[in-house]
Design a protein around this motif. Structure first.
Motif, PDB file in Angstrom:
ATOM      1  N   GLY A  80       0.682  -1.121   0.031  1.00  0.00           N
ATOM      2  CA  GLY A  80      -0.046  -0.107   0.002  1.00  0.00           C
ATOM      3  C   GLY A  80       0.739   1.454  -0.056  1.00  0.00           C
ATOM      4  O   GLY A  80       0.450   2.277  -0.790  1.00  0.00           O
ATOM      5  N   LEU A  81       1.938   1.129   0.749  1.00  0.00           N
ATOM      6  CA  LEU A  81       2.591   2.330   0.835  1.00  0.00           C
ATOM      7  C   LEU A  81       3.402   2.530  -0.465  1.00  0.00           C
ATOM      8  O   LEU A  81       3.362   3.853  -1.074  1.00  0.00           O
ATOM      9  CB  LEU A  81       3.736   2.075   1.901  1.00  0.00           C
ATOM     10  N   VAL A 108       0.744   3.923  -3.248  1.00  0.00           N
ATOM     11  CA  VAL A 108       0.147   5.092  -2.834  1.00  0.00           C
ATOM     12  C   VAL A 108       1.404   6.348  -3.313  1.00  0.00           C
ATOM     13  O   VAL A 108       1.279   7.166  -4.122  1.00  0.00           O
ATOM     14  CB  VAL A 108       0.003   5.465  -1.286  1.00  0.00           C
ATOM     15  N   SER A 133       1.792   6.312  -7.181  1.00  0.00           N
ATOM     16  CA  SER A 133       0.510   6.802  -7.672  1.00  0.00           C
ATOM     17  C   SER A 133       0.633   8.260  -7.578  1.00  0.00           C
ATOM     18  O   SER A 133       0.189   9.143  -8.660  1.00  0.00           O
ATOM     19  CB  SER A 133      -0.918   6.250  -7.489  1.00  0.00           C
ATOM     20  N   THR A 134       0.870   8.841  -6.366  1.00  0.00           N
ATOM     21  CA  THR A 134       0.719  10.101  -6.168  1.00  0.00           C
ATOM     22  C   THR A 134       2.094  10.937  -6.469  1.00  0.00           C
ATOM     23  O   THR A 134       2.286  12.299  -6.869  1.00  0.00           O
ATOM     24  CB  THR A 134       0.598  10.462  -4.925  1.00  0.00           C
ATOM     25  N   ALA A 193       2.382  11.574   0.809  1.00  0.00           N
ATOM     26  CA  ALA A 193       0.914  11.040   0.565  1.00  0.00           C
ATOM     27  C   ALA A 193       1.011   9.523   1.185  1.00  0.00           C
ATOM     28  O   ALA A 193       0.004   9.206   1.879  1.00  0.00           O
ATOM     29  CB  ALA A 193       0.515  11.010  -0.604  1.00  0.00           C
ATOM     30  N   ALA A 194       2.235   8.913   0.921  1.00  0.00           N
ATOM     31  CA  ALA A 194       2.371   7.480   1.528  1.00  0.00           C
ATOM     32  C   ALA A 194       2.111   7.262   2.921  1.00  0.00           C
ATOM     33  O   ALA A 194       1.758   6.542   3.795  1.00  0.00           O
ATOM     34  CB  ALA A 194       3.604   6.747   0.931  1.00  0.00           C
ATOM     35  N   TRP A 230       0.640   9.651   5.035  1.00  0.00           N
ATOM     36  CA  TRP A 230      -0.612   9.649   5.311  1.00  0.00           C
ATOM     37  C   TRP A 230      -1.343   8.443   5.213  1.00  0.00           C
ATOM     38  O   TRP A 230      -2.357   8.217   6.041  1.00  0.00           O
ATOM     39  CB  TRP A 230      -1.158  10.783   4.472  1.00  0.00           C
ATOM     40  N   PHE A 231      -0.994   7.761   4.241  1.00  0.00           N
ATOM     41  CA  PHE A 231      -2.010   6.194   3.898  1.00  0.00           C
ATOM     42  C   PHE A 231      -1.550   5.636   5.223  1.00  0.00           C
ATOM     43  O   PHE A 231      -2.693   4.846   5.675  1.00  0.00           O
ATOM     44  CB  PHE A 231      -1.299   5.771   2.686  1.00  0.00           C
ATOM     45  N   VAL A 232      -0.399   5.384   5.814  1.00  0.00           N
ATOM     46  CA  VAL A 232      -0.116   4.669   6.918  1.00  0.00           C
ATOM     47  C   VAL A 232      -0.893   5.006   8.010  1.00  0.00           C
ATOM     48  O   VAL A 232      -1.444   4.409   8.730  1.00  0.00           O
ATOM     49  CB  VAL A 232       1.540   4.608   7.207  1.00  0.00           C
ATOM     50  N   LEU A 281      -3.459   6.883   8.222  1.00  0.00           N
ATOM     51  CA  LEU A 281      -4.864   6.417   7.993  1.00  0.00           C
ATOM     52  C   LEU A 281      -5.142   4.775   8.114  1.00  0.00           C
ATOM     53  O   LEU A 281      -6.197   4.449   8.815  1.00  0.00           O
ATOM     54  CB  LEU A 281      -5.598   7.009   6.903  1.00  0.00           C
ATOM     55  N   SER A 282      -4.345   4.157   7.513  1.00  0.00           N
ATOM     56  CA  SER A 282      -4.385   2.907   7.976  1.00  0.00           C
ATOM     57  C   SER A 282      -4.493   2.156   9.167  1.00  0.00           C
ATOM     58  O   SER A 282      -5.133   1.049   9.567  1.00  0.00           O
ATOM     59  CB  SER A 282      -3.354   2.065   7.337  1.00  0.00           C
TER      60      SER A 282
END
Length: 85
Positions: A61-62, A65, A68-69, A74-75, A77-79, A81-82
């Motif tokens: 996922g890291l 993200v 793609s960004t 952003a990666a 922030w993905f962590v 939120l996860s």
């Protein structure tokens, strides 16, 4: 300048490794302590399965993200939120 960044990254990796070395035996011991002796092996196996699955999915996922960004922020922030999912 690159040498300073490399040494800071090396120090950060050293601290991360020390922290993990202190953390993981305690987590496994806690799982073993609270589980019934007949179920202890399965409990540790289930705990390690979910922990290792989180490493795999989290790393993928890291990377997805960040790719793609185009931004590492952003990666992270993905962590963040996860952790609430």
């Amino acid at each position: 300048m690159k040498t300073i960044k490399t040494s800071v990254a090396g120090a950060a990796m050293l601290l991360l490794g020390l922290g993990m070395a202190l953390l993981y035996p305690n987590l496994s011991a806690a799982v073993a302590d609270i589980s019934h002796p007949h179920w202890r092996g399965s409990a540790i196996g289930i705990y390690r399965f979910w922990r290792d699955l989180g490493y795999g999915i989290g790393g993928l996922g890291l990377g997805i993200v960040a790719n793609s960004t185009g931004h590492m922020e952003a990666a992270f922030w993905f962590v963040a939120l996860s952790m609430f999912v």
